[in-house]
Design an enzyme around this catalytic site. Sequence first.
Site, PDB file in Angstrom:
ATOM      1  N   ALA A  15       0.906  -1.233  -0.034  1.00 10.06           N
ATOM      2  CA  ALA A  15       0.150   0.076   0.008  1.00 10.06           C
ATOM      3  C   ALA A  15       0.957   1.308  -0.007  1.00 10.06           C
ATOM      4  O   ALA A  15       0.616   2.120  -0.727  1.00 10.06           O
ATOM      5  CB  ALA A  15      -0.876   0.012   1.233  1.00 10.06           C
ATOM      6  N   CYS A 130       2.371   6.320  11.683  1.00  7.52           N
ATOM      7  CA  CYS A 130       1.559   7.490  10.765  1.00  7.52           C
ATOM      8  C   CYS A 130       0.503   8.346  11.698  1.00  7.52           C
ATOM      9  O   CYS A 130       0.577   9.441  11.642  1.00  7.52           O
ATOM     10  CB  CYS A 130       0.587   6.589  10.092  1.00  7.52           C
ATOM     11  SG  CYS A 130       0.060   5.174  11.047  1.00  7.52           S
ATOM     12  N   GLN A 157      -8.331   4.901  13.494  1.00  9.45           N
ATOM     13  CA  GLN A 157      -7.533   4.693  12.493  1.00  9.45           C
ATOM     14  C   GLN A 157      -7.946   3.623  11.531  1.00  9.45           C
ATOM     15  O   GLN A 157      -8.648   2.610  11.773  1.00  9.45           O
ATOM     16  CB  GLN A 157      -6.261   3.785  13.314  1.00  9.45           C
ATOM     17  CG  GLN A 157      -5.579   4.627  14.050  1.00  9.45           C
ATOM     18  CD  GLN A 157      -4.116   4.372  14.699  1.00  9.45           C
ATOM     19  OE1 GLN A 157      -4.005   4.639  15.925  1.00  9.45           O
ATOM     20  NE2 GLN A 157      -3.300   3.632  14.146  1.00  9.45           N
ATOM     21  N   LYS A 214       4.044   4.204  20.738  1.00 12.74           N
ATOM     22  CA  LYS A 214       4.975   5.033  19.654  1.00 12.74           C
ATOM     23  C   LYS A 214       4.239   6.372  19.583  1.00 12.74           C
ATOM     24  O   LYS A 214       5.208   7.153  19.365  1.00 12.74           O
ATOM     25  CB  LYS A 214       4.395   4.165  18.244  1.00 12.74           C
ATOM     26  CG  LYS A 214       4.782   2.902  17.976  1.00 12.74           C
ATOM     27  CD  LYS A 214       4.345   2.488  16.680  1.00 12.74           C
ATOM     28  CE  LYS A 214       4.909   0.864  16.303  1.00 12.74           C
ATOM     29  NZ  LYS A 214       4.188   0.264  15.142  1.00 12.74           N
ATOM     30  N   HIS A 243      -6.821   8.366   8.636  1.00 11.28           N
ATOM     31  CA  HIS A 243      -6.879   8.317  10.079  1.00 11.28           C
ATOM     32  C   HIS A 243      -7.410   9.584  10.546  1.00 11.28           C
ATOM     33  O   HIS A 243      -7.270  10.663  10.076  1.00 11.28           O
ATOM     34  CB  HIS A 243      -5.465   8.078  10.739  1.00 11.28           C
ATOM     35  CG  HIS A 243      -4.774   6.738  10.713  1.00 11.28           C
ATOM     36  ND1 HIS A 243      -5.448   5.662  10.113  1.00 11.28           N
ATOM     37  CD2 HIS A 243      -3.716   6.274  11.061  1.00 11.28           C
ATOM     38  CE1 HIS A 243      -4.887   4.885  10.040  1.00 11.28           C
ATOM     39  NE2 HIS A 243      -3.507   5.002  10.461  1.00 11.28           N
TER      40      HIS A 243
HETATM   41  P1  A2P Z   1       4.765  -8.681  -1.507  1.00 10.60           P
HETATM   42  O1  A2P Z   1       3.689  -8.113  -2.212  1.00 10.60           O
HETATM   43  O2  A2P Z   1       5.731  -9.616  -2.432  1.00 10.60           O
HETATM   44  O3  A2P Z   1       4.491  -9.675  -0.340  1.00 10.60           O
HETATM   45  P2  A2P Z   1       1.378  -3.835   2.681  1.00 10.60           P
HETATM   46  O4  A2P Z   1       1.921  -3.252   3.611  1.00 10.60           O
HETATM   47  O5  A2P Z   1       0.368  -3.455   1.712  1.00 10.60           O
HETATM   48  O6  A2P Z   1       0.770  -5.280   3.240  1.00 10.60           O
HETATM   49  O7  A2P Z   1       2.614  -4.331   1.935  1.00 10.60           O
HETATM   50  C1  A2P Z   1       3.915  -5.056   2.302  1.00 10.60           C
HETATM   51  C2  A2P Z   1       5.076  -4.592   1.343  1.00 10.60           C
HETATM   52  O8  A2P Z   1       6.091  -5.460   1.887  1.00 10.60           O
HETATM   53  C3  A2P Z   1       4.811  -5.504  -0.210  1.00 10.60           C
HETATM   54  O9  A2P Z   1       5.442  -5.035  -1.203  1.00 10.60           O
HETATM   55  C4  A2P Z   1       5.356  -6.897   0.221  1.00 10.60           C
HETATM   56  O10 A2P Z   1       5.843  -7.590  -1.014  1.00 10.60           O
HETATM   57  C5  A2P Z   1       6.566  -6.520   0.914  1.00 10.60           C
HETATM   58  N1  A2P Z   1       7.335  -7.685   1.695  1.00 10.60           N
HETATM   59  C6  A2P Z   1       6.594  -8.398   2.818  1.00 10.60           C
HETATM   60  N2  A2P Z   1       7.470  -9.272   3.412  1.00 10.60           N
HETATM   61  C7  A2P Z   1       8.690  -9.100   2.440  1.00 10.60           C
HETATM   62  C8  A2P Z   1       9.906  -9.692   2.382  1.00 10.60           C
HETATM   63  N3  A2P Z   1      10.340 -10.808   3.538  1.00 10.60           N
HETATM   64  N4  A2P Z   1      10.743  -9.383   1.738  1.00 10.60           N
HETATM   65  C9  A2P Z   1      10.640  -8.270   0.753  1.00 10.60           C
HETATM   66  N5  A2P Z   1       9.471  -7.895   0.783  1.00 10.60           N
HETATM   67  C10 A2P Z   1       8.518  -8.074   1.615  1.00 10.60           C
END
Ligand code: A2P
Length: 347
Positions: A15, A130, A157, A214, A243
């Site tokens: 996001a 945030c 939130q 936080k 929020h």
């Molecule tokens: P992915 O889409 O491949 O899971 P959000 O906050 O919307 O849930 O997004 C989290 C972001 O962090 C996404 O881009 C997700 O990629 C990435 N992400 C989550 N876990 C990992 C990881 N272990 N290594 C790299 N990127 C990650």
Amino acid sequence: MSSQIRVAILGATGAVGTELLELLESRNFPIADLKLLASSRSAGRTLPFQGEQLPVEAVSENSFKGIDLVLASAGGSTSKAWAAKIVEAGAVMIDNSSAFRMDSQVPLVIPEVNPDAAATHQGIIANPNCTTILMAVAVWPLHQVQPVERIVAATYQSASGAGFQAMEELKTQTQAILKGETPPTQSFPYPLAFNLFPHNSKLNEEGYCEEELKMVNETRKIFNAPQLRVTATCVRVPVLRAHSEAINLEFTEPLPAAKAREVLANAPGVRLVEDWQANYFPMPMDATGKDEVLVGRIRQDLSHPCGLELWLCGDQIRKGAALNAIQIAELLVERNLIQPAKAMAAY
Ligand code: A2P
């Protein structure tokens, strides 16, 4: 350092990541090269940037070679796992997670509040939480004209704070309930649609959740006011994005509401939204997609001569996360602060 920056987004598919991408384009950030990184789940996907489709790569050992700036928004454990590699590669990391925010070597920066702190970075700059950012942008300008002694905050939130999946979950829960079905819960412990619940982060022994702490600790660090008294109650509400916060401020001396209104009308990053006749004040729907923190309902606290009440809404994904990170990046470019770190041992 050339004024064209080689940028990587870690968590590009999330996001905040997709908003970072949009902001880099719309704000004409001086990019020489852009690398999109996420987990192996996303390898092979593409995301649009400046009229092209850029490939998403799975983050790996070699991802940060030749990169000047990493905008990280993939959660605390991913930030911790890659920070050393990023700093070692000579890049500066602007980290959206909570992993390094309270580290004394890591500046915690809101450009409207403490831009100078960015100059002390040793490779990592943390983007605050945030709700903390939204509150600080509104409270700081008042604190400059009349010192604040105590802040009591209640937050409302949205789902976006828990990422894309949580936003989708709120929509599917709403549809399920309208059809008379049991709402699915995956991102949240309880149904959020047609409901609300105290923030689902970990609770400490005193009964505060991590999100509330936080707000307490990060505000003190950003304001450089270790004694500032802050308390908060954080609540998740069935709003998609943006929020809201009800803030009670106690000053050392009375600050008239009219003066506060005048200060906030001219404060950077703030838009005063008050139509007392129409009973129209900030709403999350109006804050969605906007850069400013909307502030209104500024009034004398009836219960305290030095007290003031205000209400605010801000886009959690934008100023609460991606926009603040991009503004930090712009500040680094402006002040020529994107340089290989001098100290990297700590990470
Ligand atoms: P992915 O889409 O491949 O899971 P959000 O906050 O919307 O849930 O997004 C989290 C972001 O962090 C996404 O881009 C997700 O990629 C990435 N992400 C989550 N876990 C990992 C990881 N272990 N290594 C790299 N990127 C990650």
